[in-house]
Design a protein around this motif. Structure first.
Motif, PDB file in Angstrom:
ATOM      1  N   SER A   6       0.829  -1.202   0.000  1.00  0.00           N
ATOM      2  CA  SER A   6       0.000   0.000   0.000  1.00  0.00           C
ATOM      3  C   SER A   6       0.869   1.260   0.000  1.00  0.00           C
ATOM      4  CB  SER A   6      -0.959  -0.014   1.188  1.00  0.00           C
ATOM      5  OG  SER A   6      -0.229  -0.023   2.396  1.00  0.00           O
ATOM      6  N   ILE A   7       1.996   1.245   0.689  1.00  0.00           N
ATOM      7  CA  ILE A   7       2.906   2.395   0.665  1.00  0.00           C
ATOM      8  C   ILE A   7       3.500   2.562  -0.735  1.00  0.00           C
ATOM      9  CG2 ILE A   7       5.108   3.279   1.528  1.00  0.00           C
ATOM     10  CD1 ILE A   7       4.403   2.083   4.242  1.00  0.00           C
ATOM     11  N   ALA A   8       3.893   1.478  -1.355  1.00  0.00           N
ATOM     12  CA  ALA A   8       4.446   1.540  -2.712  1.00  0.00           C
ATOM     13  C   ALA A   8       3.401   2.032  -3.701  1.00  0.00           C
ATOM     14  CB  ALA A   8       4.969   0.165  -3.124  1.00  0.00           C
ATOM     15  N   LEU A   9       2.169   1.592  -3.543  1.00  0.00           N
ATOM     16  CA  LEU A   9       1.084   2.030  -4.416  1.00  0.00           C
ATOM     17  C   LEU A   9       0.816   3.529  -4.226  1.00  0.00           C
ATOM     18  CD1 LEU A   9      -1.110   1.291  -6.468  1.00  0.00           C
ATOM     19  CD2 LEU A   9      -2.615   0.813  -4.535  1.00  0.00           C
ATOM     20  N   ALA A  10       0.800   3.990  -2.994  1.00  0.00           N
ATOM     21  CA  ALA A  10       0.555   5.403  -2.711  1.00  0.00           C
ATOM     22  C   ALA A  10       1.681   6.266  -3.277  1.00  0.00           C
ATOM     23  CB  ALA A  10       0.419   5.622  -1.214  1.00  0.00           C
ATOM     24  N   LEU A  11       2.921   5.848  -3.116  1.00  0.00           N
ATOM     25  CA  LEU A  11       4.050   6.604  -3.663  1.00  0.00           C
ATOM     26  C   LEU A  11       4.041   6.589  -5.191  1.00  0.00           C
ATOM     27  CD1 LEU A  11       6.960   5.604  -1.248  1.00  0.00           C
ATOM     28  CD2 LEU A  11       5.771   7.781  -1.393  1.00  0.00           C
ATOM     29  N   GLY A  12       3.655   5.494  -5.765  1.00  0.00           N
ATOM     30  CA  GLY A  12       3.581   5.396  -7.228  1.00  0.00           C
ATOM     31  C   GLY A  12       2.524   6.320  -7.812  1.00  0.00           C
ATOM     32  N   LEU A  13       1.381   6.411  -7.143  1.00  0.00           N
ATOM     33  CA  LEU A  13       0.310   7.284  -7.629  1.00  0.00           C
ATOM     34  C   LEU A  13       0.664   8.762  -7.469  1.00  0.00           C
ATOM     35  CD1 LEU A  13      -2.859   5.379  -6.378  1.00  0.00           C
ATOM     36  CD2 LEU A  13      -2.004   5.566  -8.718  1.00  0.00           C
ATOM     37  N   THR A  14       1.304   9.114  -6.365  1.00  0.00           N
ATOM     38  CA  THR A  14       1.662  10.525  -6.170  1.00  0.00           C
ATOM     39  C   THR A  14       2.809  10.934  -7.082  1.00  0.00           C
ATOM     40  OG1 THR A  14       3.111   9.946  -4.329  1.00  0.00           O
ATOM     41  CG2 THR A  14       0.856  10.615  -3.798  1.00  0.00           C
ATOM     42  N   ALA A  15       3.704  10.025  -7.393  1.00  0.00           N
ATOM     43  CA  ALA A  15       4.820  10.354  -8.274  1.00  0.00           C
ATOM     44  C   ALA A  15       4.346  10.545  -9.706  1.00  0.00           C
ATOM     45  CB  ALA A  15       5.884   9.262  -8.204  1.00  0.00           C
ATOM     46  N   SER A  16       3.316   9.821 -10.114  1.00  0.00           N
ATOM     47  CA  SER A  16       2.834   9.951 -11.490  1.00  0.00           C
ATOM     48  C   SER A  16       2.160  11.294 -11.711  1.00  0.00           C
ATOM     49  CB  SER A  16       1.885   8.797 -11.841  1.00  0.00           C
ATOM     50  OG  SER A  16       0.721   8.885 -11.039  1.00  0.00           O
ATOM     51  N   THR A  17       1.540  11.860 -10.674  1.00  0.00           N
ATOM     52  CA  THR A  17       0.912  13.171 -10.842  1.00  0.00           C
ATOM     53  C   THR A  17       1.955  14.286 -10.894  1.00  0.00           C
ATOM     54  OG1 THR A  17       0.596  13.381  -8.472  1.00  0.00           O
ATOM     55  CG2 THR A  17      -1.232  12.473  -9.726  1.00  0.00           C
ATOM     56  N   ALA A  18       3.113  14.044 -10.330  1.00  0.00           N
ATOM     57  CA  ALA A  18       4.159  15.064 -10.366  1.00  0.00           C
ATOM     58  C   ALA A  18       4.697  15.235 -11.785  1.00  0.00           C
ATOM     59  CB  ALA A  18       5.282  14.688  -9.413  1.00  0.00           C
ATOM     60  N   PHE A  19       4.685  14.177 -12.572  1.00  0.00           N
ATOM     61  CA  PHE A  19       5.191  14.233 -13.942  1.00  0.00           C
ATOM     62  C   PHE A  19       4.073  14.239 -14.980  1.00  0.00           C
ATOM     63  CE2 PHE A  19       8.610  12.126 -11.534  1.00  0.00           C
ATOM     64  CZ  PHE A  19       9.597  13.079 -11.729  1.00  0.00           C
ATOM     65  N   ALA A  20       2.868  14.593 -14.584  1.00  0.00           N
ATOM     66  CA  ALA A  20       1.727  14.515 -15.486  1.00  0.00           C
ATOM     67  C   ALA A  20       1.850  15.482 -16.651  1.00  0.00           C
ATOM     68  CB  ALA A  20       0.435  14.783 -14.714  1.00  0.00           C
ATOM     69  N   GLY A  21       2.407  16.650 -16.426  1.00  0.00           N
ATOM     70  CA  GLY A  21       2.501  17.640 -17.493  1.00  0.00           C
ATOM     71  C   GLY A  21       3.664  17.398 -18.432  1.00  0.00           C
ATOM     72  N   GLY A  22       4.581  16.567 -18.047  1.00  0.00           N
ATOM     73  CA  GLY A  22       5.750  16.348 -18.868  1.00  0.00           C
ATOM     74  C   GLY A  22       6.744  17.480 -18.704  1.00  0.00           C
ATOM     75  N   TYR A  23       7.860  17.348 -19.361  1.00  0.00           N
ATOM     76  CA  TYR A  23       8.912  18.367 -19.254  1.00  0.00           C
ATOM     77  C   TYR A  23       8.714  19.413 -20.331  1.00  0.00           C
ATOM     78  CZ  TYR A  23      13.422  20.666 -19.386  1.00  0.00           C
ATOM     79  OH  TYR A  23      14.412  21.606 -19.386  1.00  0.00           O
ATOM     80  N   SER A  24       8.772  20.651 -19.942  1.00  0.00           N
ATOM     81  CA  SER A  24       8.751  21.732 -20.920  1.00  0.00           C
ATOM     82  C   SER A  24       9.937  22.639 -20.621  1.00  0.00           C
ATOM     83  CB  SER A  24       7.440  22.530 -20.845  1.00  0.00           C
ATOM     84  OG  SER A  24       7.306  23.119 -19.569  1.00  0.00           O
ATOM     85  N   ALA A  25      10.666  22.965 -21.652  1.00  0.00           N
ATOM     86  CA  ALA A  25      11.855  23.793 -21.478  1.00  0.00           C
ATOM     87  C   ALA A  25      11.448  25.198 -21.048  1.00  0.00           C
ATOM     88  CB  ALA A  25      12.635  23.850 -22.782  1.00  0.00           C
ATOM     89  N   PRO A  26      12.194  25.804 -20.140  1.00  0.00           N
ATOM     90  CA  PRO A  26      11.854  27.158 -19.712  1.00  0.00           C
ATOM     91  C   PRO A  26      12.070  28.157 -20.841  1.00  0.00           C
ATOM     92  CG  PRO A  26      13.930  26.468 -18.745  1.00  0.00           C
ATOM     93  CD  PRO A  26      13.351  25.281 -19.439  1.00  0.00           C
ATOM     94  N   VAL A  27      11.204  29.152 -20.902  1.00  0.00           N
ATOM     95  CA  VAL A  27      11.295  30.174 -21.939  1.00  0.00           C
ATOM     96  C   VAL A  27      12.218  31.278 -21.446  1.00  0.00           C
ATOM     97  CG1 VAL A  27      10.003  31.862 -23.282  1.00  0.00           C
ATOM     98  CG2 VAL A  27       8.983  29.654 -22.733  1.00  0.00           C
ATOM     99  N   VAL A  28      13.291  31.495 -22.177  1.00  0.00           N
ATOM    100  CA  VAL A  28      14.244  32.533 -21.816  1.00  0.00           C
ATOM    101  C   VAL A  28      14.091  33.661 -22.828  1.00  0.00           C
ATOM    102  CG1 VAL A  28      16.661  33.108 -21.474  1.00  0.00           C
ATOM    103  CG2 VAL A  28      15.822  30.830 -20.869  1.00  0.00           C
ATOM    104  N   GLU A  29      13.669  34.822 -22.330  1.00  0.00           N
ATOM    105  CA  GLU A  29      13.475  35.958 -23.218  1.00  0.00           C
ATOM    106  C   GLU A  29      14.714  36.834 -23.184  1.00  0.00           C
ATOM    107  OE1 GLU A  29       9.920  38.064 -22.337  1.00  0.00           O
ATOM    108  OE2 GLU A  29       8.689  36.260 -22.368  1.00  0.00           O
ATOM    109  N   ALA A  30      15.089  37.348 -24.338  1.00  0.00           N
ATOM    110  CA  ALA A  30      16.245  38.232 -24.422  1.00  0.00           C
ATOM    111  C   ALA A  30      15.894  39.592 -23.837  1.00  0.00           C
ATOM    112  CB  ALA A  30      16.673  38.384 -25.872  1.00  0.00           C
TER     113      ALA A  30
END
Length: 63
Positions: A6-30
């Motif tokens: 149950s601890i592994a399941l809870a950690l697995g579910l919370t970790a998946s929501t942390a990466f739900a949006g995927g990686y997006s590169a930060p926008v650096v404006e000049a």
């Protein structure tokens, strides 16, 4: 055993929501570059020239 699963399941579910949006590169404006252009008329000379012109017109209209 159930506790570990149950601890592994809870950690697995919370970790998946942390990466739900995927990686997006930060926008650096000049930073904006300010270019000061040269003016065709110098304001330090414009005001006295207009003052002299106004005095000349005033003197000419009084004659």
């Amino acid at each position: 055993m159930k506790n570990i699963v149950s601890i592994a399941l809870a950690l697995g579910l919370t970790a998946s929501t942390a990466f739900a949006g995927g990686y997006s590169a930060p926008v650096v404006e000049a930073e904006p570059v300010v270019v000061e252009g040269s003016s065709s008329s110098n304001p330090g000379l414009l005001v006295p020239a207009l003052l002299i012109l106004a005095v000349a017109v005033a003197v000419a209209s009084n004659d």
